[in-house]
Design an enzyme around this catalytic site. Structure first.
Site, PDB file in Angstrom:
ATOM      1  CG  ASP A   1     102.206  20.379  85.132  1.00 23.91           C
ATOM      2  OD1 ASP A   1     100.999  20.393  85.429  1.00 23.91           O
ATOM      3  OD2 ASP A   1     103.131  20.423  85.973  1.00 23.91           O
TER       4      ASP A   1
ATOM      5  CD  GLU B   1      98.926  24.403  85.240  1.00 21.45           C
ATOM      6  OE1 GLU B   1      98.161  24.432  86.200  1.00 21.45           O
ATOM      7  OE2 GLU B   1      99.985  23.742  85.237  1.00 21.45           O
TER       8      GLU B   1
HETATM    9  C1  NOJ Z   1      99.911  21.721  87.733  1.00 19.33           C
HETATM   10  C2  NOJ Z   1      98.970  20.563  87.713  1.00 19.33           C
HETATM   11  O1  NOJ Z   1      97.800  20.949  87.065  1.00 19.33           O
HETATM   12  C3  NOJ Z   1      98.750  20.163  89.141  1.00 19.33           C
HETATM   13  O2  NOJ Z   1      97.731  19.214  89.258  1.00 19.33           O
HETATM   14  C4  NOJ Z   1     100.050  19.639  89.688  1.00 19.33           C
HETATM   15  O3  NOJ Z   1      99.897  19.353  91.062  1.00 19.33           O
HETATM   16  C5  NOJ Z   1     101.171  20.659  89.517  1.00 19.33           C
HETATM   17  N1  NOJ Z   1     101.185  21.262  88.230  1.00 19.33           N
HETATM   18  C6  NOJ Z   1     102.492  20.010  89.694  1.00 19.33           C
HETATM   19  O4  NOJ Z   1     102.793  19.266  88.549  1.00 19.33           O
END
Ligand code: NOJ
Length: 535
Positions: A208, A271
């Site tokens: 993440d 990500e």
């Molecule tokens: C990215 C995640 O994909 C998203 O769903 C989340 O709200 C934020 N990071 C915070 O963790």
């Protein structure tokens, strides 16, 4: 270019296969509480395997107060009771592996939940052993937040702890305090989290917001973004030069990679929302590897036009070749509106074909294989904090793309037994848009998806072959070739609604057409048609 042409057998699983993302709350409920769970997922794994994908990635399943639906972790090494138990998880892994599927977990290192024992300790005061596990700053001279940083969900990225008079940093909700990655103890603890799950048989991780791990330690105000327009999300008002993509982050990722490399054949995909020039360095170098795949979200962000998509694919593929890193492609995830709604129903199969035939690992979001679309959510059912906190930005809520999977025509589409309201509404379209109905229809989107994954298995050029785009002579047609060991597969994608005569490019045996029948060699490309041709 030659080193990029690889027989499928020489590729790692995360290079040759497709990653299938499951949003656990919405896949299958096994205990009739209206929320999906691990036993539900395990029961559906034969379906997932039947798609011809390689790995399942589960969005967070860890202990959590669920204020951000699991992306607020209160215990990294346990399963939230809503989803089941560690025993249920072990059973899921065993079943996945029996079916030949790898299992990937969501790893959320940038922040914990404020319910995590580390933060509960840290907030007891400056003397806490864990105080420095989070990011604390004194107020600005006027008593307000230390600087102008804003949260992704709107509002300041700082919340005052009235007891100590200090502010703590949170790039998301106040209940998601940022961990202090400058602290080696934090890095050690978070490395142990990876080991915990790898010891349980986990094959990989989606990491993440990996590009946010470190912040510039001068804590300066971020500059205004001149392109920001009022009415769009507040987070975009600033240029995130001090909170994103910092050199320290690269160093921390190299450390995480070393932890993964203690084990065989594990991987992580990060990500990262960044332009290609800043994105590819996240793969690191052979001497100092970082993530195996830096997520490439550009198909989501680009306007849906043949020329722009071709230009991007050319640039990205060439950049990957030059960097010696493996490409990847994404059309949808739990943070982005459904791609069928974005590109339009007519272009749905064109987009699906593109995703599964470009060079690089595709990631598929659950339900996209049957053509789920955004589901309108009545205001009283909206639950996503990104939407609830930003009511003036209608597109901010991610609920429309997180609704339950459609399995059959039973109440609630077979997602939950029907005695309780599912956590998000089921799309009314489920009666005619569900797995069961599409299984029995050879022309369904589901069977088109399977035909694409079968082609990837039968034609190694589509997996390991080189990519080169071709001038189609038609502004709406993006054409490219995949070549390996003398095999040449041509992909023809009509982004427009007029038919197009392509001449030599369309010559060859049609392996698959999105329109259904198998047109004769050289036949004009029909409106919105995707066609795959073997020379
Ligand atoms: C990215 C995640 O994909 C998203 O769903 C989340 O709200 C934020 N990071 C915070 O963790």
């Amino acid at each position: 270019m030659n080193e990029q042409i690889v027989a499928a057998g020489e590729l790692k699983w995360w290079q040759r296969g497709i990653i299938y993302q499951i949003y656990p709350r919405s896949f299958q409920d096994s205990n009739d509480d209206g929320v999906g769970d691990l036993r539900g997922i395990t029961a559906r794994l034969p379906y997932v395997a039947s798609l011809g994908v390689e790995a399942v990635w589960l969005s967070p399943i860890f202990t959590s107060p669920m204020r951000d639906f699991g992306y607020d972790v209160a215990d990294y090494c346990d399963i939230d009771p809503l989803f089941g138990t560690l025993g249920d998880f072990d059973a899921l892994v065993t079943e996945a592996h029996r079916l030949g599927l790898k299992v990937m977990l969501d790893y959320v290192p940038n922040h914990t939940s404020s319910d995590h024992a580390w933060f509960r300790d840290a907030i007891t005061g400056p003397d806490s052993d864990r105080r420095d596990w989070y990011v604390w700053r004194a107020p600005a001279p006027d008593g307000g937040p230390p600087n102008n940083w804003v949260s992704f969900f709107g509002g300041p990225a700082w919340t005052l702890d009235p007891t100590s008079g200090q502010y703590y940093l949170h790039q998301f909700l106040p209940s998601q305090p940022d961990l202090n990655w400058r602290n080696p103890a934090v890095r050690r603890a978070m490395g142990d989290v990876l080991r915990f799950w790898m010891d349980r048989g986990v094959d990989g991780f989606r990491v993440d917001v990996i590009w946010l791990l470190a912040e510039d330690d001068r804590f300066l105000d971020e500059p205004e973004n001149p392109d920001w327009t009022p009415g769009s999300v507040e987070h975009a008002r600033l240029q995130h030069v001090y909170t994103q993509d910092q050199p320290e982050t690269h160093a921390y990722i190299r450390e995480l990679r070393q932890v993964l490399d203690e084990y065989d054949d594990r991987m992580m995909v990060g990500e990262i929302y960044l332009p290609v020039e800043q994105l590819l360095p996240y793969a690191g170098t052979p001497a100092q590897p970082m993530v195996h795949l830096p997520f490439n979200f550009h198909l989501i962000l680009l306007p849906w036009h043949a020329a722009g998509v071709r230009d991007f694919a050319d640039r990205y593929d060439a950049a990957c070749v030059a960097a010696g890193s493996w490409p990847n492609w994404v059309l949808g995830n739990h943070d982005q509106h459904r791609f069928k709604s974005r590109v339009g129903a007519a272009q749905y199969r064109v987009a699906q074909t593109l995703l599964l035939t470009l060079r690089g690992t595709p990631t598929v979001y659950y339900g996209d294989e049957i053509g789920l679309q955004n589901v309108p959510i009545p205001p009283e059912r909206m639950v996503d904090p990104a939407g609830v906190q930003q009511p003036d930005v209608p597109a901010a809520s991610r609920d429309p793309e997180r609704t339950p999977m459609h399995w059959n025509t039973q109440p609630n589409a077979g997602f939950t037994a029907g005695h309780v309201e599912p956590w998000l509404p089921v799309d009314d379209a489920f009666a005619s848009l569900n797995v069961e109905q599409q299984e029995s229809d050879p022309a369904s989107d589901l069977n088109y998806f399977r035909a694409l994954t079968r082609l990837r298995r039968d034609h190694p050029a589509l997996v390991g072959g080189a990519y080169v785009s071709e001038d189609s002579g038609a502004a709406d047609v993006f054409a490219f070739r995949r070549t390996l060991d003398g095999e040449v597969v041509t992909v023809l994608l009509n982004f427009g609604s007029a038919s197009q005569t392509l001449g030599d490019l369309a010559q060859g045996r049609t392996l698959l057409s999105s329109v259904g029948d198998q047109p004769v060699a050289g036949a004009a490309l029909r409106p919105n048609e995707a066609r795959i041709v073997l020379r």
